[in-house]
Design a protein around this motif. Sequence first.
Motif, PDB file in Angstrom:
ATOM      1  N   ASN A 144      -6.698   2.133   5.266  1.00  0.00           N
ATOM      2  CA  ASN A 144      -6.667   0.691   5.969  1.00  0.00           C
ATOM      3  C   ASN A 144      -5.799   0.660   7.141  1.00  0.00           C
ATOM      4  O   ASN A 144      -6.070  -0.219   8.108  1.00  0.00           O
ATOM      5  CB  ASN A 144      -6.131  -0.458   4.929  1.00  0.00           C
ATOM      6  CG  ASN A 144      -7.083  -1.005   3.945  1.00  0.00           C
ATOM      7  OD1 ASN A 144      -8.388  -1.033   4.364  1.00  0.00           O
ATOM      8  ND2 ASN A 144      -6.539  -1.150   2.844  1.00  0.00           N
ATOM      9  N   LEU A 160      -1.766   4.195   5.286  1.00  0.00           N
ATOM     10  CA  LEU A 160      -1.643   3.308   4.248  1.00  0.00           C
ATOM     11  C   LEU A 160      -2.823   3.080   3.555  1.00  0.00           C
ATOM     12  O   LEU A 160      -3.865   2.940   4.097  1.00  0.00           O
ATOM     13  CB  LEU A 160      -0.986   2.045   5.002  1.00  0.00           C
ATOM     14  CG  LEU A 160       0.405   2.018   5.565  1.00  0.00           C
ATOM     15  CD1 LEU A 160       0.646   0.947   6.366  1.00  0.00           C
ATOM     16  CD2 LEU A 160       1.493   2.590   4.441  1.00  0.00           C
ATOM     17  N   LEU A 161      -2.949   3.200   2.230  1.00  0.00           N
ATOM     18  CA  LEU A 161      -4.025   3.047   1.175  1.00  0.00           C
ATOM     19  C   LEU A 161      -3.715   2.084   0.244  1.00  0.00           C
ATOM     20  O   LEU A 161      -2.695   2.091  -0.385  1.00  0.00           O
ATOM     21  CB  LEU A 161      -4.414   4.522   0.665  1.00  0.00           C
ATOM     22  CG  LEU A 161      -4.730   5.639   1.913  1.00  0.00           C
ATOM     23  CD1 LEU A 161      -3.471   6.459   2.081  1.00  0.00           C
ATOM     24  CD2 LEU A 161      -5.723   6.719   1.151  1.00  0.00           C
ATOM     25  N   PRO A 162      -4.640   1.712  -0.316  1.00  0.00           N
ATOM     26  CA  PRO A 162      -4.417   0.767  -1.361  1.00  0.00           C
ATOM     27  C   PRO A 162      -4.856   1.594  -2.719  1.00  0.00           C
ATOM     28  O   PRO A 162      -5.684   1.499  -3.673  1.00  0.00           O
ATOM     29  CB  PRO A 162      -5.876  -0.203  -1.288  1.00  0.00           C
ATOM     30  CG  PRO A 162      -6.831   0.453  -0.688  1.00  0.00           C
ATOM     31  CD  PRO A 162      -6.094   1.465   0.229  1.00  0.00           C
ATOM     32  N   GLN A 191       0.865  -1.221   0.137  1.00  0.00           N
ATOM     33  CA  GLN A 191       0.008   0.009  -0.038  1.00  0.00           C
ATOM     34  C   GLN A 191       0.809   1.257  -0.051  1.00  0.00           C
ATOM     35  O   GLN A 191       1.941   1.287   0.580  1.00  0.00           O
ATOM     36  CB  GLN A 191      -0.928  -0.054   1.151  1.00  0.00           C
ATOM     37  CG  GLN A 191      -1.847  -1.205   1.128  1.00  0.00           C
ATOM     38  CD  GLN A 191      -2.739  -0.971   2.262  1.00  0.00           C
ATOM     39  OE1 GLN A 191      -3.930  -0.620   2.324  1.00  0.00           O
ATOM     40  NE2 GLN A 191      -2.504  -1.532   3.405  1.00  0.00           N
TER      41      GLN A 191
END
Length: 435
Positions: free
Chosen positions: A418, A401-403, A84
Amino acid sequence: MIDVSVVTTPDIGVEVLPDAYYLTNVRLETGFVEEEKPWLDEPVITHTDTELKTLRIADGKIAEILDNAAPIPPEAAAYDAQGQVMLPTFRDMHIHLDKTFYGGPWEATLPTEHGRADRVAQEREMLLKLLPMAEERTAAMIRLMHSQGTTVCRSHCNVDPVSKLGNLEHLKNSFARFQDTLQSAIIIFPQHGLLASDSVGLMREALESGGVSFVGGVDPSSFDNAMEESVDTTVQLAVDYNVGIDIHVHEPRETAIPAFNRIMDHMEENPQLQGNVTFSHAYGLAELSPEELADIAARMKALGVDFAGGVPIGKGQMPLRELHEAGINVMSGTDSVIDWWDSFGNCDILQKASEIARMQYRSTEFEISRTLGYATGFVTPLNDAGEQVWPKAGDEASFNLLPASCSAEAVARLPVRNAVFHKGKLAYGNLPKAG
């Protein structure tokens, strides 16, 4: 949305991490990719380069940024970021956390016949009803903020003849509960008019109670009907108690600009206020010609005046990009969150950045990536030249933290957050153990 009926403490469902640990497979931005296109005269940025890294977090800071293949001591705690992208923490710099319907039964705003006067009348009725549950409602909104990636905020807090200092007491208690995962500041706010509601004594009492960073104010002409006295009293409170000023001004240019200039006159006479004053909303700036805006922006910059806004929809488009490019510190906020002033609001500052991108920037990789700054206080992984400037070893470990593959995709697609970290502590979400 978080189910606030079952969440009663700040840390339910959030793992307590050790003081030192590793994060593997963290995606960091490293530069922009330029390509030539046959239909364009010059190369254009088409993508953002990234690399997977391992970070060592210790004592609330990013202690080291390591190659992703670097060995991790077998006894160390380690978590997997799963590729991520890592973005700076989000900052909500104009919100009213002390009063809301959020966390309780749904209620939409009521129609008005006399504008804000009707809203204030309704507020006088609602404040005492909500005071017993104010702290839990505030806590629910803070959890919602965390779930959206925000760990820094400035909140206005009513000081008025109805609730007196009750909301302030509850807001301080809520901030104390979340002190490990939220950096906060309080603006005491005379919502019913500083002079119109005879709240000067209450404001002094609030300032003497401690824990207040700013004196607020609201529409010195249309609320208090005495612009000079209202502004002068607000400034005197700030000077007497050595705090900043953050004033709501929804008024048209005819009354707003004289009020702003009077505040800036006081700033020239009181250097301690320079760099510590915010004009919030300031809709009158949208009515200025480019030349007029440039003139007042130059004075704001010289005195260190910040601008804070909630990216209003349905009003004249605010010159946010123009103010930012003129060197003004532009701060975003979510303002009211599901209350009697506005039925909408979800505490998502990244959504505000996305709205600014759609209104005032081109939908290109480079320009969308720049608008991330409206959510982060203009801390961005890459600078305008494409050089990596964040994170660096020694930086505070406050991040999301991101997708997503990069900043531009995050702004455009608004993916879930997330895992949300504040000074190394997990404020929201979870990650699997590495290995």
